[in-house]
Scaffold this active site. Structure first.
Site, PDB file in Angstrom:
ATOM      1  N   GLU A   1       0.773  -1.357   0.037  1.00  0.00           N
ATOM      2  CA  GLU A   1      -0.111  -0.059  -0.142  1.00  0.00           C
ATOM      3  C   GLU A   1       0.907   1.210  -0.205  1.00  0.00           C
ATOM      4  O   GLU A   1       2.102   1.030   0.135  1.00  0.00           O
ATOM      5  CB  GLU A   1      -0.897   0.077   1.361  1.00  0.00           C
ATOM      6  CG  GLU A   1      -2.308  -0.349   0.847  1.00  0.00           C
ATOM      7  CD  GLU A   1      -3.155   0.792   0.359  1.00  0.00           C
ATOM      8  OE1 GLU A   1      -2.370   2.033  -0.124  1.00  0.00           O
ATOM      9  OE2 GLU A   1      -4.372   0.718   0.133  1.00  0.00           O
TER      10      GLU A   1
ATOM     11  N   ARG B   1      -6.621   0.564  12.748  1.00  0.00           N
ATOM     12  CA  ARG B   1      -5.237   0.825  12.371  1.00  0.00           C
ATOM     13  C   ARG B   1      -5.392   2.123  11.364  1.00  0.00           C
ATOM     14  O   ARG B   1      -6.280   2.363  10.685  1.00  0.00           O
ATOM     15  CB  ARG B   1      -4.437  -0.090  11.838  1.00  0.00           C
ATOM     16  CG  ARG B   1      -5.258  -0.828  10.344  1.00  0.00           C
ATOM     17  CD  ARG B   1      -4.420  -1.838   9.940  1.00  0.00           C
ATOM     18  NE  ARG B   1      -5.192  -2.605   8.732  1.00  0.00           N
ATOM     19  CZ  ARG B   1      -4.860  -2.239   7.680  1.00  0.00           C
ATOM     20  NH1 ARG B   1      -4.508  -1.071   7.258  1.00  0.00           N
ATOM     21  NH2 ARG B   1      -5.529  -2.716   6.437  1.00  0.00           N
TER      22      ARG B   1
ATOM     23  N   ASP C   1     -10.164   1.212  -4.110  1.00  0.00           N
ATOM     24  CA  ASP C   1      -9.182   1.204  -2.995  1.00  0.00           C
ATOM     25  C   ASP C   1      -8.466   2.435  -2.961  1.00  0.00           C
ATOM     26  O   ASP C   1      -9.057   3.504  -3.006  1.00  0.00           O
ATOM     27  CB  ASP C   1      -8.074  -0.067  -3.307  1.00  0.00           C
ATOM     28  CG  ASP C   1      -7.447  -0.533  -1.882  1.00  0.00           C
ATOM     29  OD1 ASP C   1      -6.884   0.381  -1.071  1.00  0.00           O
ATOM     30  OD2 ASP C   1      -7.202  -1.466  -1.785  1.00  0.00           O
TER      31      ASP C   1
END
Length: 295
Positions: free
Chosen positions: A20, A103, A200
């Site tokens: 990522e 997170r 995403d």
């Protein structure tokens, strides 16, 4: 007319669970990105081919360069200053100490140097994530409704429009950034049915077009500033998490991918899943900004 001038190709074989946060850092002419589940920070130098990695103390969603040197890292335990010279992570602040199951997942830097980032439920179920802004005083300001998985944010080239993603809901939102840095006029920018893939990470190019990686959609999409789908870039793997523009002209696109959703058999059949990819485009990205506030 297509702005993509070459097909995606793997440039670093990692077969990682969840790459990522790719970001091109001009001061060292390199791409930085993370492996969230592997607790790794990676650096790729396209000129020399050098590949370097650091161990993070927790799941790490992004690293973004700071004006004072080093990086701000988004860890499961909160924001930290990351020094590549020593490999150290020094805690800065935890935006959600009351949500230990959350997170930090993705982030970006506004043209004026402020950090925006998202949080999410690590179990990808509870709607406990949100978009936050790091203030000049080091305090994190929640700035969105709650979502299970946030992605982005990303800013328009002039910094006046912020995009963020409700991944499970399949919605890309756009907001106006007010003078006081609050987000107003939240609206649906684009919607992607789950059967086409889950939106995403978003990235914006020099024309203000929004690029979206598709998780379980085998592609990256490019949308106009009005939300019109302009182009689909097919990939040889099915989970593309985010892209970043790099190179001297910002016309080389790097893409992070994932394989954590695949069975052992499927991973063996798709060895490029979880690699770092690149392709070329004719429209450049936007030069990155160093974090100047709150760090």
């Amino acid at each position: 007319m297509s702005v993509v001038t070459s097909a995606p190709e793997s440039v670093w074989s990692l077969a990682a669970p969840l790459l990522e946060g790719p970001v091109w850092v001009a001061r060292d002419a390199a791409l930085w990105f993370v492996d969230i589940k592997g607790h790794k920070v990676h650096r790729y130098d396209p000129e020399t081919g050098d590949k370097s990695s650091w161990e993070a103390p927790a799941q790490v969603g992004f690293v973004l360069p700071a004006e004072r040197g080093g990086f701000v890292a988004g860890l499961q335990t909160g924001l930290a200053h990351f020094d590549p010279e020593t490999g150290s992570f020094t805690p800065l602040t935890d935006p959600e100490p009351h949500l230990p199951g959350n997170r930090l997942n993705d982030g970006t830097v506004c043209p004026d140097g402020r950090l925006w980032f998202g949080t999410m439920d690590d179990a990808e179920a509870a709607e406990t994530g949100a978009i936050h802004r790091l203030g000049a005083d080091g305090v994190c300001v929640p700035s969105s409704p709650p979502y299970s998985i946030t992605n982005g944010p990303a800013l328009s080239p002039d910094g006046r429009t912020l995009y963020h993603v409700d991944t499970l809901g399949g919605v890309i939102h756009a907001c106006d950034v007010a003078e006081d840095r609050s987000l107003t006029n939240r609206r649906e920018f684009a919607r992607i049915p789950n059967e086409e893939g889950y939106p995403d990470g978003p990235t914006v190019d020099a024309e203000g077009c929004v690029w979206i990686g598709l998780y379980m959609g085998s592609a990256v999409r490019r949308y106009s500033p009005a939300g019109e789908l302009l182009e689909v870039v097919p990939f040889p793997v099915d989970a593309i998490t985010k892209i970043a523009f790099g190179g001297p002209e910002l016309k080389t696109v790097y893409a992070t991918t994932a394989n954590k959703h695949l069975s052992a058999e499927a991973r063996a059949a798709n060895p490029r899943a979880g690699d770092l990819f690149r392709f070329e485009v004719s429209v450049p990205g936007v030069a990155g900004t160093l974090i100047r506030e709150g760090v």
